[in-house]
Design a protein around this motif. Structure first.
Motif, PDB file in Angstrom:
ATOM      1  N   THR A 145      51.886  36.192  44.010  1.00  0.00           N
ATOM      2  CA  THR A 145      52.382  36.691  42.718  1.00  0.00           C
ATOM      3  C   THR A 145      51.799  35.812  41.602  1.00  0.00           C
ATOM      4  O   THR A 145      51.407  34.666  41.853  1.00  0.00           O
ATOM      5  CB  THR A 145      53.915  36.598  42.644  1.00  0.00           C
ATOM      6  OG1 THR A 145      54.268  35.205  42.723  1.00  0.00           O
ATOM      7  CG2 THR A 145      54.585  37.354  43.783  1.00  0.00           C
ATOM      8  N   PRO A 146      51.731  36.348  40.382  1.00  0.00           N
ATOM      9  CA  PRO A 146      51.235  35.533  39.255  1.00  0.00           C
ATOM     10  C   PRO A 146      52.027  34.224  39.138  1.00  0.00           C
ATOM     11  O   PRO A 146      51.446  33.181  38.811  1.00  0.00           O
ATOM     12  CB  PRO A 146      51.477  36.419  38.038  1.00  0.00           C
ATOM     13  CG  PRO A 146      51.493  37.812  38.571  1.00  0.00           C
ATOM     14  CD  PRO A 146      52.036  37.724  39.966  1.00  0.00           C
TER      15      PRO A 146
ATOM     16  N   LEU B  82      50.642  27.093  41.753  1.00  0.00           N
ATOM     17  CA  LEU B  82      49.526  26.452  42.467  1.00  0.00           C
ATOM     18  C   LEU B  82      48.613  25.738  41.475  1.00  0.00           C
ATOM     19  O   LEU B  82      48.175  24.621  41.723  1.00  0.00           O
ATOM     20  CB  LEU B  82      48.713  27.513  43.201  1.00  0.00           C
ATOM     21  CG  LEU B  82      48.900  27.651  44.706  1.00  0.00           C
ATOM     22  CD1 LEU B  82      47.963  28.708  45.250  1.00  0.00           C
ATOM     23  CD2 LEU B  82      48.672  26.326  45.426  1.00  0.00           C
ATOM     24  N   LYS B  83      48.341  26.413  40.336  1.00  0.00           N
ATOM     25  CA  LYS B  83      47.481  25.809  39.311  1.00  0.00           C
ATOM     26  C   LYS B  83      48.077  24.507  38.809  1.00  0.00           C
ATOM     27  O   LYS B  83      47.394  23.493  38.679  1.00  0.00           O
ATOM     28  CB  LYS B  83      47.306  26.764  38.126  1.00  0.00           C
ATOM     29  CG  LYS B  83      46.125  27.694  38.275  1.00  0.00           C
ATOM     30  CD  LYS B  83      45.888  28.462  36.989  1.00  0.00           C
ATOM     31  CE  LYS B  83      45.039  29.665  37.301  1.00  0.00           C
ATOM     32  NZ  LYS B  83      45.054  30.682  36.272  1.00  0.00           N
TER      33      LYS B  83
ATOM     34  N   LEU C  62      54.367  26.457  49.536  1.00  0.00           N
ATOM     35  CA  LEU C  62      54.561  26.620  48.099  1.00  0.00           C
ATOM     36  C   LEU C  62      56.027  26.958  47.809  1.00  0.00           C
ATOM     37  O   LEU C  62      56.624  26.423  46.872  1.00  0.00           O
ATOM     38  CB  LEU C  62      53.637  27.741  47.606  1.00  0.00           C
ATOM     39  CG  LEU C  62      53.350  27.852  46.121  1.00  0.00           C
ATOM     40  CD1 LEU C  62      52.736  26.569  45.594  1.00  0.00           C
ATOM     41  CD2 LEU C  62      52.401  29.025  45.871  1.00  0.00           C
ATOM     42  N   GLY C  63      56.583  27.830  48.657  1.00  0.00           N
ATOM     43  CA  GLY C  63      57.992  28.223  48.523  1.00  0.00           C
ATOM     44  C   GLY C  63      58.931  27.021  48.599  1.00  0.00           C
ATOM     45  O   GLY C  63      59.963  26.972  47.920  1.00  0.00           O
ATOM     46  N   GLN C  64      58.570  26.037  49.415  1.00  0.00           N
ATOM     47  CA  GLN C  64      59.390  24.831  49.574  1.00  0.00           C
ATOM     48  C   GLN C  64      59.386  23.990  48.299  1.00  0.00           C
ATOM     49  O   GLN C  64      60.356  23.317  47.983  1.00  0.00           O
ATOM     50  CB  GLN C  64      58.805  23.945  50.700  1.00  0.00           C
ATOM     51  CG  GLN C  64      58.755  24.585  52.056  1.00  0.00           C
ATOM     52  CD  GLN C  64      60.067  24.425  52.798  1.00  0.00           C
ATOM     53  OE1 GLN C  64      60.661  23.346  52.771  1.00  0.00           O
ATOM     54  NE2 GLN C  64      60.512  25.490  53.434  1.00  0.00           N
ATOM     55  N   VAL C  65      58.230  24.025  47.604  1.00  0.00           N
ATOM     56  CA  VAL C  65      58.056  23.129  46.466  1.00  0.00           C
ATOM     57  C   VAL C  65      58.606  23.728  45.174  1.00  0.00           C
ATOM     58  O   VAL C  65      59.198  23.035  44.365  1.00  0.00           O
ATOM     59  CB  VAL C  65      56.552  22.760  46.300  1.00  0.00           C
ATOM     60  CG1 VAL C  65      56.351  21.823  45.121  1.00  0.00           C
ATOM     61  CG2 VAL C  65      56.025  22.121  47.570  1.00  0.00           C
ATOM     62  N   ILE C  66      58.411  25.047  44.984  1.00  0.00           N
ATOM     63  CA  ILE C  66      58.835  25.645  43.705  1.00  0.00           C
ATOM     64  C   ILE C  66      60.215  26.286  43.755  1.00  0.00           C
ATOM     65  O   ILE C  66      60.791  26.447  44.786  1.00  0.00           O
ATOM     66  CB  ILE C  66      57.799  26.675  43.176  1.00  0.00           C
ATOM     67  CG1 ILE C  66      57.571  27.828  44.176  1.00  0.00           C
ATOM     68  CG2 ILE C  66      56.499  25.984  42.847  1.00  0.00           C
ATOM     69  CD1 ILE C  66      56.593  28.899  43.669  1.00  0.00           C
TER      70      ILE C  66
END
Lengths: 208, 321
Positions: free
Chosen positions: A8-9, A15-16, A204-208
């Protein structure tokens, strides 16, 4: 057969953000090693298809008549390959930052070694930076010269051809590396294997 | 206590390792570990080199370079490498391959890795040395053979007298160029070039003169062409030419330039001026005809050029159309 992963955006933005934090640290480490200010930036992260890859290779080809390409694979929690692209340039700057003899600037084998060293240093910092941000464990394989002083028309064949891998739905990180004092400029493209995208999504899900 | 005991065991295991080299260096390049492999191959004992600077035993190492490499490993905390392909060896050690007589040192692949303390701080750098002499020698042998094969192919595809491509090469090249031009919707022209009254030159001046004239003609023709054009010696005094990516008008003007470059000035042979001219026949590629047809048409056009008085360029014209 793995199903293509979409990001998703919001995930791409995250990630950026994470990659940019990683790049800040990488830039500091590389500046210390090379004793010159190193700037790293991440202009783009995107899920890419074949068209985008062709456009990208055309864009790189504009910079220089000849290209040098160094490939370096990485394995672990996320797997893929980084492609380090550097155009025609003077080796005097690299001789200085890597501690070679002045005469090595004209020796092709030493030039290759300098490019491998530079690529390994940049990849080590970029990838470990990214892995650290995401809490992932990865290890780099040896860098390999894929193209040395080749005309840029060969760029397209060299960059993105990957064994047993569809180029579609690959996640691509474009990283720009710059040492202003030496006018040294390189691009680094990290592409991830399709089948580890789910893993990245989870991390990524864990971090955000 | 248990930890310490197992560390000593582990360290003696590494110490006794004789198949790969293991060295540990501090930031100032002082040796703190030197295993059995290193002792055996360098004839330097661990006791002699420990706490001494590596470069004092191996003075031909570029010290600045190695310090930067070690320093980079300290800072990055990641592995670095050197390969025999760029740098045959890190430390000059004698070769163990006594059967290979032209190799007097050990080819090495080396890895430089961080040695970390329990709290993940880099405290030293380890260097692993792999003996890759056998691999390097095999690869060198393979490269020599490949080069020879490429040379042989080159010799086979070239005409001995003129240095132009041979007739065999012409057909291979025509096939490749034709499929590329079809794919890209480009035109392609084949030309047959023949020296006029060449038999008379051989008869009057002798065969050596004839050979020299062919050489000089080939040189002039080749100089007039683009890099992508292929000029081949097709027969005795006959040449075949492939012109990819040209339309009929361009092909005609290229061939007329070729005609002029031969006729413009006489060819010198032993202070004698020999005047030579060429006739050229052209044919264009089309979906309707085979490559053989195309060569046949160029041949007929050449025949027309000869009949119309020589020193001419003629396009093939299909009389049925």
């Amino acid at each position: 057969m793995t199903t293509p992963q979409t990001f998703t955006p919001y995930e791409i933005d995250a990630l950026k953000e994470l990659t940019n934090i990683g790049m800040g640290k990488s830039g500091a480490m590389l500046s210390e090693i090379f004793e010159h200010r190193v700037t790293l930036s991440v202009p783009d992260i995107s899920v890419v298809d074949g068209d985008k890859l062709s456009r990208l290779s055309e864009k790189f080809a504009e910079h220089s008549q000849v290209v040098n390409i160094i490939h370096q694979s990485f394995i672990g929690d996320i797997e893929g390959r980084s492609t380090f692209i550097i155009g025609e340039h003077n080796f005097d700057g690299l001789v200085e930052i890597l501690g070679y003899d002045k005469s090595d600037a004209l020796d092709e084998k030493r030039q290759c070694e300098m490019l491998l060293d530079l690529s390994n240093a940049v990849n080590s910092t970029c990838l470990s930076g990214l892995a650290e941000q995401l809490g992932l464990d990865i290890e780099l394989a040896h860098p390999l010269i894929a193209s040395f002083n080749k005309p840029n028309s060969e760029l397209k064949d060299f960059i993105f051809i990957q064994k047993n891998q569809d180029v579609y739905d690959t996640l691509l990180f474009e990283i720009k590396f710059f040492i202003q004092d030496l006018d040294l400029y390189c691009d680094n493209v990290i592409s991830l294997k399709t089948d580890c995208l789910q893993h990245l999504k989870n991390a990524l899900g864990q971090v955000i | 206590m248990d930890n310490e005991q197992s560390f000593i065991e582990f360290s003696s295991l590494m110490q006794n390792l004789s198949s790969i080299g293991l060295i540990i260096l501090d930031k100032r390049l002082n040796v703190s570990f030197w295993n059995r492999f290193m002792e055996l191959h360098s004839h330097v004992k661990s006791d002699e080199i420990i706490n001494r600077k590596l470069t004092s035993f191996f003075p031909d190492i570029n010290e600045l370079w190695l310090s930067k490499k070690i320093n980079a490993t300290f800072i990055l905390g990641n592995q670095g490498n050197t390969s025999w392909e760029q740098r045959p060896y890190l430390l000059k050690l004698p070769s163990t391959q006594s059967s290979i007589d032209d190799v007097d040192f050990m080819y090495q692949n080396c890895s430089y890795f961080p040695v970390k303390s329990i709290n993940n701080k880099v405290i030293a750098v380890g260097i692993i040395i792999h003996d890759v002499t056998e691999m390097a020698v095999t690869q060198r042998l393979l490269e020599n053979i490949t080069n020879k094969a490429v040379e042989l192919e080159e010799i086979n595809s070239k005409d001995y007298l003129t240095g132009l491509y041979s007739r065999q090469f012409f057909f291979e090249q025509l096939g490749q160029d034709a499929s590329r031009c079809r794919r890209l919707s480009w035109g392609l022209t084949v030309a047959i070039i023949d020296a006029d009254n060449f038999k008379a030159i051989n008869d009057v001046y002798g065969h050596q003169a004839g050979d020299d004239v062919l050489k000089e003609m080939s040189k002039r023709l080749q100089h007039t062409l683009r890099a992508t054009d292929s000029l081949c010696r097709y027969g005795g005094e006959e040449f075949a030419l492939i012109l990819p990516n040209v339309d009929p008008e361009q092909a005609y003007s290229i061939c007329d330039r070729l005609r002029k470059c031969v006729s413009t000035s006489a060819i010198l042979y032993k202070a004698k001026e020999i005047n030579v001219t060429v006739s050229i026949g052209l044919s264009q590629m089309a979906a309707s005809k085979s490559l053989e047809d195309m060569i046949g048409e160029a041949d007929s056009a050449l025949y027309v050029a000869k009949n119309n008085g020589r020193n001419r360029v003629e396009q093939f014209i299909n009389s049925n159309e």
